[in-house]
Design an enzyme around this catalytic site. Structure first.
Site, PDB file in Angstrom:
ATOM      1  N   SER A   1     -29.501 -17.693  15.658  1.00  0.00           N
ATOM      2  CA  SER A   1     -30.297 -16.503  15.979  1.00  0.00           C
ATOM      3  C   SER A   1     -29.380 -15.297  16.110  1.00  0.00           C
ATOM      4  CB  SER A   1     -31.086 -16.701  17.279  1.00  0.00           C
ATOM      5  OG  SER A   1     -30.210 -16.933  18.370  1.00  0.00           O
TER       6      SER A   1
ATOM      7  N   THR B   1     -34.810 -24.353  22.139  1.00  0.00           N
ATOM      8  CA  THR B   1     -34.967 -23.958  20.731  1.00  0.00           C
ATOM      9  C   THR B   1     -33.661 -24.122  19.950  1.00  0.00           C
ATOM     10  OG1 THR B   1     -34.592 -21.644  21.381  1.00  0.00           O
ATOM     11  CG2 THR B   1     -36.875 -22.376  21.144  1.00  0.00           C
TER      12      THR B   1
ATOM     13  N   ASP C   1     -31.332 -26.387  20.550  1.00  0.00           N
ATOM     14  CA  ASP C   1     -31.179 -27.830  20.342  1.00  0.00           C
ATOM     15  C   ASP C   1     -32.101 -28.309  19.221  1.00  0.00           C
ATOM     16  OD1 ASP C   1     -29.515 -27.801  22.690  1.00  0.00           O
ATOM     17  OD2 ASP C   1     -31.349 -27.859  23.890  1.00  0.00           O
TER      18      ASP C   1
END
Length: 354
Positions: free
Chosen positions: A238, A276, A278
């Site tokens: 991200s 998220t 993981d």
């Protein structure tokens, strides 16, 4: 000789191809602990002892956190990996009642010696020769994380084609560093050089590369720095240019001196969710297997699944608890079974040429 020294072996931090035993440094075969190519069951080249046991489906040893309630670490990774065809053997680095996002939790932290005991038990019964993949996430202590490097060495002795994905859990943009800071040098000097794939977030990318990451160009430069340290695949799970705009996922794969890069831009969803990262690492590992290393397709499927899980989680909120309840933000993984198995891709990965 290896069996007699096994319980007292330790990795020499100056050389990832040497273990430290009671008689000093022990040199290993070239490449044993270093990066390995992605030569696994698709090409039927697993280790001979594994072949004799009849294993050919992917099998992953997953060393991550565990919570009784909620979905982080192994709780977030196991179900999706199983749905996508993996046998999953889980070691829980910590076992907590719930995620630390709640502010109060209780539980246990697995000590290094307990990790040694578990992996020695597997080795004693010949159960460690079947692993095609190793997945690691949250670690709490320097000695525990350092011993993971020993595990990589031992597993690659059994299967030189082992794929190791490391999710270097260090911190986040909004929370800063939330693990002991002495883990950072272990990641930089020991773990990253022996990983095939790493999946840092934007914050972790900056920490590990030593370069501030404030733009996409910064991110690509930082990814290039990490490639030089060892991993053939670096994926930034991200990335954000500001706190309100869309999110970006960047991936880079280095094969035979050539780099393939791709990027996906997708909308930011409301809410704060745990697990998220993981989930991202587990999905990407599985799809790289399923697609025979098609990075763009793997990124697309991974992002599509996470978007679907988060939308389903958001839609499931009720008025029973407060809108701010962390419990209502626990991922709805079981309800998202079809989204995991057959992701509906809406956002495409764009090839990047620098």
């Amino acid at each position: 000789m290896f069996r007699r020294l096994q319980s007292s072996l330790r990795l020499d931090s100056r050389n990832v191809n040497k273990l430290v035993g009671p008689q000093g440094l022990l040199s290993l075969r070239p490449g044993l602990c270093g990066r390995s190519t992605f030569i696994v069951c698709h090409n039927r080249t697993v280790c001979s002892s594994c072949s004799k046991m009849g294993h050919c489906s992917p099998r992953v040893l997953s060393i991550q956190s565990h919570v009784v309630s909620g979905y982080v670490g192994n709780k977030s990774a196991t179900f999706p990996l199983q749905l996508l065809g993996f046998e999953v053997d889980a070691i829980n680095s910590v076992q907590f009642s719930n995620s630390t996002r709640y502010g109060h939790w209780k539980g246990q932290v697995l000590a290094e010696q307990e990790l040694v005991d578990l992996t020695e038990g597997l080795a004693h019964n010949g159960l460690d020769c079947a692993y095609t993949h190793l997945l690691t996430g949250y670690s709490r202590s320097k000695s525990f994380l350092t011993h993971i490097a020993n595990i990589v060495c031992q597993l690659r002795q059994k299967n030189p084609g082992l794929t190791y994905l490391c999710d270097p859990v260090i911190g986040e943009m909004d929370r800063g560093i939330y693990v002991p800071e002495d883990l950072i040098d272990v990641y930089k000097d020991i773990i990253i050089p022996i990983a095939n794939i790493i999946t840092p977030n934007q914050f972790e990318l900056g920490i590990l590369s030593g370069k501030p990451v404030k733009s996409v160009d910064d991110a690509w430069e930082a990814i290039g720095i990490l490639h030089t340290k060892g991993p053939g695949i670096v994926v930034v799970s991200s990335f954000e240019l500001d706190s309100t705009g869309p999110l970006i996922c960047l991936g880079s794969i280095l094969i035979d001196g050539k780099t393939e890069r791709a990027m996906i831009t997708f909308p930011r969803l409301q809410g704060t969710y745990t697990g998220t990262g993981d989930l991202f690492s587990a999905l990407f590992l599985a799809w790289m297997w399923q697609t025979k290393q098609n990075m763009q397709q793997s990124l697309e499927n991974t992002v599509a699944t996470i978007q679907a899980v988060l939308k389903r989680t958001e839609a499931s909120k009720t008025g029973i608890c407060s809108e701010a309840s962390i419990f209502q933000h626990e991922l709805k993984l079981i309800q998202s079974k079809s989204d995991i198995e057959e992701p509906q891709v809406e956002f495409r990965a764009v090839p990047i040429t620098l």
